[in-house]
Design a protein around this motif. Structure first.
Motif, short mmCIF file in Angstrom:
data_model
loop_
_atom_site.label_atom_id
_atom_site.label_comp_id
_atom_site.label_asym_id
_atom_site.label_seq_id
_atom_site.Cartn_x
_atom_site.Cartn_y
_atom_site.Cartn_z
N TYR A 695 -16.14 56.86 51.42
CA TYR A 695 -16.22 57.56 52.69
C TYR A 695 -15.84 59.02 52.43
CZ TYR A 695 -15.21 59.00 57.49
OH TYR A 695 -15.21 59.66 58.69
N THR A 696 -16.77 59.91 52.68
CA THR A 696 -16.57 61.32 52.38
C THR A 696 -16.73 62.14 53.64
OG1 THR A 696 -17.52 60.97 50.17
CG2 THR A 696 -17.29 63.24 50.92
N VAL A 697 -15.74 62.95 53.93
CA VAL A 697 -15.84 63.92 55.03
C VAL A 697 -15.80 65.30 54.41
CG1 VAL A 697 -14.86 64.74 57.20
CG2 VAL A 697 -14.67 62.32 56.58
N CYS A 698 -16.84 66.05 54.58
CA CYS A 698 -16.97 67.35 53.92
C CYS A 698 -16.85 68.47 54.93
CB CYS A 698 -18.31 67.47 53.21
SG CYS A 698 -18.64 66.17 52.01
N ASN A 699 -16.02 69.45 54.62
CA ASN A 699 -16.07 70.68 55.39
C ASN A 699 -17.38 71.37 55.09
OD1 ASN A 699 -13.64 70.81 56.87
ND2 ASN A 699 -12.53 71.17 54.97
N SER A 700 -18.08 71.74 56.13
CA SER A 700 -19.41 72.30 55.97
C SER A 700 -19.37 73.81 55.94
CB SER A 700 -20.30 71.83 57.13
OG SER A 700 -21.51 72.52 57.15
N SER A 701 -20.22 74.37 55.10
CA SER A 701 -20.44 75.82 55.16
C SER A 701 -20.96 76.19 56.54
CB SER A 701 -21.46 76.22 54.09
OG SER A 701 -21.87 77.56 54.26
N LEU A 702 -20.62 77.38 57.00
CA LEU A 702 -21.04 77.79 58.34
C LEU A 702 -22.52 78.17 58.31
CD1 LEU A 702 -19.97 78.00 61.16
CD2 LEU A 702 -19.44 80.39 60.76
N SER A 703 -23.32 77.16 58.12
CA SER A 703 -24.76 77.31 57.99
C SER A 703 -25.38 76.06 58.57
CB SER A 703 -25.14 77.46 56.50
OG SER A 703 -26.45 76.99 56.25
N GLU A 704 -26.43 76.23 59.35
CA GLU A 704 -27.13 75.06 59.89
C GLU A 704 -28.43 74.78 59.13
OE1 GLU A 704 -24.17 76.43 62.34
OE2 GLU A 704 -26.05 77.56 62.19
N TYR A 705 -29.25 75.78 58.99
CA TYR A 705 -30.54 75.62 58.29
C TYR A 705 -30.32 75.02 56.91
CZ TYR A 705 -35.36 77.14 57.06
OH TYR A 705 -36.68 77.21 56.69
N GLY A 706 -29.48 75.67 56.11
CA GLY A 706 -29.26 75.22 54.75
C GLY A 706 -28.57 73.87 54.68
N VAL A 707 -27.55 73.67 55.49
CA VAL A 707 -26.76 72.44 55.41
C VAL A 707 -27.55 71.23 55.93
CG1 VAL A 707 -24.69 71.27 56.22
CG2 VAL A 707 -24.55 73.63 55.43
N VAL A 708 -28.25 71.39 57.04
CA VAL A 708 -29.05 70.26 57.55
C VAL A 708 -30.14 69.90 56.53
CG1 VAL A 708 -30.62 69.50 59.37
CG2 VAL A 708 -28.57 70.76 59.97
N GLY A 709 -30.76 70.90 55.92
CA GLY A 709 -31.73 70.61 54.87
C GLY A 709 -31.10 69.87 53.72
N PHE A 710 -29.90 70.28 53.35
CA PHE A 710 -29.17 69.62 52.26
C PHE A 710 -28.90 68.15 52.60
CE2 PHE A 710 -25.45 68.31 49.92
CZ PHE A 710 -25.58 68.92 48.68
N GLU A 711 -28.42 67.89 53.83
CA GLU A 711 -28.13 66.51 54.22
C GLU A 711 -29.39 65.66 54.26
OE1 GLU A 711 -25.15 66.01 54.04
OE2 GLU A 711 -24.56 68.09 54.22
N LEU A 712 -30.49 66.25 54.70
CA LEU A 712 -31.76 65.53 54.70
C LEU A 712 -32.13 65.12 53.27
CD1 LEU A 712 -34.42 64.78 56.39
CD2 LEU A 712 -35.35 66.85 55.37
N GLY A 713 -31.98 66.06 52.33
CA GLY A 713 -32.28 65.74 50.94
C GLY A 713 -31.34 64.68 50.39
N PHE A 714 -30.07 64.76 50.77
CA PHE A 714 -29.10 63.76 50.30
C PHE A 714 -29.49 62.37 50.80
CE2 PHE A 714 -25.22 61.63 49.38
CZ PHE A 714 -24.49 62.43 48.52
N ALA A 715 -29.95 62.29 52.05
CA ALA A 715 -30.33 61.01 52.63
C ALA A 715 -31.61 60.46 52.02
CB ALA A 715 -30.49 61.15 54.14
N MET A 716 -32.41 61.31 51.38
CA MET A 716 -33.66 60.85 50.76
C MET A 716 -33.41 59.98 49.54
SD MET A 716 -35.88 64.37 50.92
CE MET A 716 -36.93 63.85 49.57
N ALA A 717 -32.27 60.15 48.91
CA ALA A 717 -32.06 59.52 47.61
C ALA A 717 -31.73 58.04 47.69
CB ALA A 717 -30.94 60.27 46.86
N ASN A 718 -31.11 57.60 48.78
CA ASN A 718 -30.61 56.23 48.83
C ASN A 718 -30.65 55.73 50.27
OD1 ASN A 718 -29.27 53.81 48.59
ND2 ASN A 718 -27.38 54.66 47.78
#
Length: 1002
Positions: A695-718
């Protein structure tokens, strides 16, 4: 130089004299040999003896025979003697006057030597810093790559510029000691000035321009200097040259073949930068040799088909059949144009004979939008493989010059590169610098000198290279791969090239860039130039070259012939992130049912107790957090859960990774920070069971475009991971709208790509002003694909079938139990869909917004609709009005109904799952209250929120036989008022309307 002294001595054990002088705290040593003059030396200083004895010795040696000393000493004594009285030269012993002149003059000479050496060191540094400004980077010879024709004054482009350093043409043959911050000397410690300049120009002003001196790490700068300054380092064997030529042939002839067969089709070819293909293959080869076995790539549309064919190695007939207009789609969804598609392929790397997996991520025309997606997918694969240093998995991002400089998401992606929760341990960026953006000249397209200047913010070295010099490109790619393997940091390759045709093959670029395209039409192809070079060198013969060209042309022709047999397009064959263990071999769900989401009492109690405790000994938590644990512990004993409780996540951790990226305060207590020890943390949810998922809780960079894209990519893997992104306020997702529109909403339809990302968007009209109220549910509902005019018919589980057919799920949970159930359902479904949750704000503390453990027990599940369970439901025939609503407004309606004593006259029904619309459950409720008028009540303005979505669907349910009345705020431009009084007046107004039984009589 004011405090300046000359000391003369002899090296221990005999030998030649040594001069030492001190200036500005630096000690300079000059080993004076009678035959060789002065050269720098770093031996230990000898015992010091008098100056006069040394000078006298040198002078007597010179008097015996002028040839016995170095020419510098000869010239020195001649000058001294010429300035003295006549006859002095005939004396065998130097007079006191001569000795005085010698010593006085030696001080001046020594000072001049120091100044000249310092000047040469400064000159070397000038080339290291600014040499790239005059590098020969543009293959067309039209523009300066940095958009500035000014030549830095400290670079020796003309002889007169030596004067800046206190030098002149007569110094060109003088030898100078080289500093430790250069490698141009190779094994030599000194070089003549003209050779120093020549080598600096070769290193920094040729077809490669190196930007690196802004890096604040000395070792990294030295590493780069060694790679580009060492004489003869950029060497290639004949075998390497032949491999490069073969790859260039494939890249060029592929584009030529497409141009011949489909001259009127858009394909966004690579003409003008054909060297990209051998460049990528070189990066992959070198990375494979360093241990990389998985490469994830992202790129724009230009050159994508060539990359798919010659880098990923997609079957050519599968590419060629894409041009057939009669090809029918076999998969669900709308598909996408061929130059947006992705691919996943495992193969053997021929250069290293190692397995390698290549994945090219599909992406839309929105340039650079794929960047954070690639990074998220790369990070996920590294995480699941335990590759904490990025030694097995890496990413390559390709860019266009205009987009790299212009798109803000590029900066956002770079900004993530060094963050602990987001770093991928170095990305290799390759910029295809066409020196034009669509039809825009770079001189009016960017303010920075180079399109790559954004990379400087993370100290990434930038290698500019003339794309018409294939060997220079290959060397730069080799160094870039080695840099990433050595330092685990980003690096940028700027391929300065041109675009032989227009933005697409149908465009006429002469309209807007006439001079550039006149030169392009005259420009020889790089394949022709390089093949002629290798033939002249004897590396290949003309016959061998022509045979290689004919060989690849034959391969293309055969693939073209077989492509005509393809009648059906299978989008699944282009999938960039397959889940072979999750779906069947045909890519279908293994079942069409969902496992129960209820939980055993023992599990609930266990999670509740651990989550409200500190499982680590001697851990110093904040007193305020201790106060939080007490009521949570009490709630567990009372079998109650609220919004803060971690049951929703903890119950999944037996087998499912949960990763929450948030910049919201509501989840900050999930990670405890030791108040006495820096960086010591405790995550209670990681102490539930042995061998549990993380269980990981990450402090997010103050960015929406980049961070949401990152999370989408993370969810693609598994598929077996619950990846959540939480906004501070729901409307902050609007700066990530590109990711939401182009990837999350439509990704499965375009690319047959399932994704289970969860967006947590705080939503509610609470008088906080226009920017902190609405998560804009209307936008998400507008993009849902269910038909408002048709009630779907399914065999089997209606709920699961409807979810399978939708493009995403939109919910607004009004109870903590339902919130827990919907997250559990998200991971227990046999497929993956994006989940949009409008999460509560004030409900977090609302005394009525709680759930008992019975609502989470075995046999319970997510309630798409929560019916009225009060007196109205017991006498449905007497109910006069049924109010349907969603979210927080239910509690305000329930309170108002109670105050007006209308519990038997008005039923309030909560729509928890807005989309896909629960036609089956709504139909049951409408049939139950046959005599009641139907009302939709929302706290949002009429032109926002849910009304425009639910109204036509309610009308379909009632077959347009009765209206669905609206109660809520009037239409408005802004989502909410900024005035507290106005907010309360609006609320009072629509509450009065909702419970005025004659509101709709007229």
């Amino acid at each position: 130089m004011s405090q300046f002294r000359v000391l003369a001595g002899v090296l221990k054990g005999g030998g030649s004299p040594l001069l030492r002088w001190r200036a500005g705290g630096l000690t300079w040593r000059c080993w004076a040999h009678p035959k060789r003059g002065c050269s720098s030396r770093t031996d230990p200083l000898p015992a010091v003896v008098s100056n006069s004895s040394y000078v006298e010795e040198m002078y007597l040696t010179w008097l015996d025979d002028h040839k016995n000393v170095h020419e510098s000493w000869d010239s020195f004594f001649h000058n001294i003697q010429a300035s003295g009285p006549s006859g002095e030269a005939d004396e065998r012993r130097p007079s006191a006057l001569l000795q005085g002149r010698v010593l006085s003059h030696s001080l001046d000479v020594a000072e001049k030597v120091v100044e000249d050496h310092l000047a040469v060191h400064t000159l070397i540094r000038a080339y290291q810093i600014r040499g790239h400004h005059v590098a020969q980077l543009d293959p067309l010879g039209i523009l300066d790559a940095d958009l500035d024709s000014f030549v830095p004054s400290d670079l020796i482009t003309t002889i007169d510029k030596l004067g800046l350093y206190g030098l002149d043409e007569s110094d060109l043959d003088r030898s100078f000691q080289l500093p430790h911050t250069t490698f141009i000397g190779g094994q030599e410690a000194t070089l003549p000035l003209k050779e120093i300049i020549r080598r600096l120009e070769a290193s920094y002003c040729g077809h490669i321009g190196v930007e690196f001196m802004f890096i604040n790490n000395v070792n990294q700068c030295q590493w780069i200097r060694q790679k580009f300054e060492t004489p003869g380092i950029m060497q290639f064997t004949n075998a390497e040259k032949r491999t490069l030529l073969a790859r260039l042939i494939r890249s060029t002839r592929f584009e030529d073949f497409l141009a011949r067969k489909w001259s009127s089709e858009k394909r966004f070819g690579l003409e003008g930068c054909e060297v990209l293909i051998p460049a990528l293959k070189t990066i992959i080869d070198k990375s494979s040799a360093a241990g990389i076995d998985s490469v994830i790539m992202g790129m724009p549309h230009r050159g994508r088909l060539n990359v798919l064919a010659n880098v990923i190695r997609k079957d050519l007939d599968q590419i060629f059949c894409q041009f057939d207009p009669k090809l029918e789609a076999a998969d669900e969804g709308s598909g996408d144009v061929k130059y947006h598609l992705g691919m996943y392929h495992e193969r053997i790397n021929r250069e290293t004979d190692k397995n390698i997996t290549l994945s090219l991520v599909a992406n839309p025309s929105h340039l650079e939008a794929v960047d954070p997606v690639v990074q998220g997918k790369t990070k996920a694969e590294q995480f699941y493989r335990g590759d904490t240093q990025g030694k097995k998995v890496m990413s390559i991002l390709m860019h266009g010059d205009a987009a790299f400089a212009g798109q803000g998401v590029v900066y956002e992606t770079f900004h993530l590169s060094e963050l602990p929760s987001y770093t991928t341990n170095g990305t290799i960026h390759v910029v295809v610098n066409n020196q034009i953006g669509f039809t825009t000249d770079p001189r009016v397209a960017r303010s920075s000198p180079y399109p790559t200047d954004v990379a400087r913010v993370v100290n990434a070295p930038i290698f500019h290279v003339n794309a018409d010099d294939p060997e220079a490109v290959m060397y730069v790619c080799r160094v870039a791969a080695e840099w990433r393997a050595t330092f685990n940091k980003d690096v940028v390759i700027d391929l300065v090239c041109y675009r032989r045709f227009g933005h697409n093959e149908m465009d006429e670029p002469m309209f807007t860039q006439p001079l550039m395209y006149k030169q392009i039409h005259r420009q020889e192809h790089v394949l022709k130039k390089y093949s002629e070079k290798l033939i002249a060198e004897g590396v290949v013969t003309l016959q061998e070259f022509e045979e290689e060209v004919a060989k690849y042309d034959k391969i293309c022709e055969e693939a073209y012939t077989s492509s005509k047999d393809e009648k059906i397009l299978h989008i699944r064959h282009w999938l960039d992130s397959p889940w072979p263990d999750f779906f069947t071999a045909q890519g279908e769900p293994k079942s069409m049912s969902c496992l129960p989401t209820g939980l055993d009492e023992e599990v609930l109690q266990h999670i509740g107790q651990i989550a409200s405790s500190v499982p680590l000994e001697d851990f110093n938590i904040h007193p305020g957090e201790s106060g939080c644990f007490m009521p949570e512990n009490k709630a567990v004993r009372q079998r109650i859960t609220d919004w803060q409780n971690l049951l929703r996540f903890g119950s999944l951790l037996t087998s499912t990774l949960v990763e929450l990226h948030t910049d919201r305060r509501s989840h900050r207590h999930h990670v405890l920070h030791d108040q006495e020890v820096d960086k010591r943390i405790c995550v209670p949810m990681n102490h539930l069971w042995e061998n549990q998922a993380s269980y990981t809780v990450c402090n997010s960079s103050l960015s929406e475009y980049g961070v949401v894209g990152f999370e989408l990519g993370f969810a693609m893997a598994n598929p077996n991971a619950l990846i959540l992104w939480e906004a501070q306020f729901g409307d902050f997702h609007n700066t990530a709208q590109c990711i939401i529109d182009q990837f999350i909403s439509s990704g499965q339809a375009k690319w047959v790509r399932n994704n289970g990302i969860v967006l947590l968007l705080p939503h509610g009209m609470e008088g906080m002003g226009p920017e902190h109220s609405s998560a804009r549910p209307e936008r998400f509902l507008q993009m849902t694909k269910d038909d408002p005019d048709h009630i779907p018919e399914f065999t089997g589980d209606f709920e699961v079938q409807q979810l399978y057919d939708c493009n995403w799920i939109v919910v607004n949970c009004s109870t903590p139990a339902n919130y827990c159930h919907v997250l559990r359902r998200q991971i227990l479904l046999p497929f993956r869909k994006p989940l949009i949750i409008f999460t509560p704000k004030s409900l977090l503390r609302h005394p009525d917004a709680r759930s008992g453990f019975d609502d989470l027990a075995k046999g319970t599940k997510f309630k798409r609709l929560i019916p009225d369970e009060g007196p109205a439901s017991q006498s449905p025939g007497q109910v006069k009005r049924v109010i349907f609503c969603a979210g927080k407004v239910y509690y305000e309606l329930a309170k108002e109904r109670k105050q007006q004593n209308l519990d038997r006259d008005v039923a309030i029904i909560r729509l928890e799952q807005i989309s896909p619309f629960p036609f089956d459950l709504v139909s049951e409720e409408v049939e139950k209250y046959t005599n009641a008028e139907l009302v939709w009540c929302q706290e949002e303005h009429k032109n926002m929120g849910y009304y425009d979505y639910v109204r036509p669907r309610f009308l379909t349910v009632v077959a347009n036989k009765k209206p669905i009345w609206y109660v809520g705020r009037d239409p408005a431009a802004a989502p909410a008022t900024g005035n507290k009084s106005t907010h309360l007046n609006e609320l009072r107004k629509f509450m009065d309307t909702a419970f005025n039984m004659s509101s709709f009589q007229d």
